[in-house]
Design an enzyme around this catalytic site. Sequence first.
Site, PDB file in Angstrom:
ATOM      1  N   HIS A  10       0.860  -1.191   0.000  1.00 34.65           N
ATOM      2  CA  HIS A  10       0.000   0.000   0.000  1.00 34.65           C
ATOM      3  C   HIS A  10       0.893   1.237   0.000  1.00 34.65           C
ATOM      4  CE1 HIS A  10       1.075  -0.522   4.231  1.00 34.65           C
ATOM      5  NE2 HIS A  10       0.998   0.798   4.289  1.00 34.65           N
TER       6      HIS A  10
ATOM      7  N   HIS B 263       5.713   6.074  -1.092  1.00 26.87           N
ATOM      8  CA  HIS B 263       6.459   4.861  -1.418  1.00 26.87           C
ATOM      9  C   HIS B 263       5.637   3.640  -1.021  1.00 26.87           C
ATOM     10  CE1 HIS B 263       7.272   5.443   2.864  1.00 26.87           C
ATOM     11  NE2 HIS B 263       7.440   4.128   2.927  1.00 26.87           N
TER      12      HIS B 263
END
Length: 197
Positions: free
Chosen positions: A37, A120
């Site tokens: 995620h 990220h």
Amino acid sequence: MPRLFAALELPRDATLSLSLLRGGLPGARWIDVENYHITLRFIGDVSGPTADEVVNAFDRIRRKEFQLRLQGIGSFGSKKPHSIWAGVTPTAELMALQGEMERICQRLGLPPDPRKFKPHVTLARLKTARAGDAVRYLEGRGDFVTMPFAVDRFVLMSSRESVGGGPYVVEESFPLEPVGAGARSAAEDVRAYYGPL
């Protein structure tokens, strides 16, 4: 109470591309593919009433759908790397959504996030990996990139006490407006804040 954070989920094609990066680094503990995620805002361990306030406030966010792309990989921890990540090409829409969440959380009395937002996807945690091995791993995969994908919702996720890296549970989801609907664009946000450019 579970630990809460706001996040973007990844489509199957992107997670498949990320899964091909697993392996080749001794001592790395790889994150399970289903737990990939992009964290937008870590909220932490909060009371039930505070969690309800966060959900109510996030439910009032009106943003348009947008596109993202994953590009490049790197590590956190310069002298002693502690995690490997895949980069997210930042867009005005992503930064505006994250900024609104940050303002909401601070208005609700949560402390400011001490870290600068760097979008990220965490791929691995490094506890016993050697720095030289991490450098070699990164050098061989620096050209990583995915096709753009649509982001049509964000979610509030929870994690239970663990070593880190999941399992994560979607507690609430918040749809974004289709392009052309009444939500504000990032450019409109800038004009509203700074006036005409």
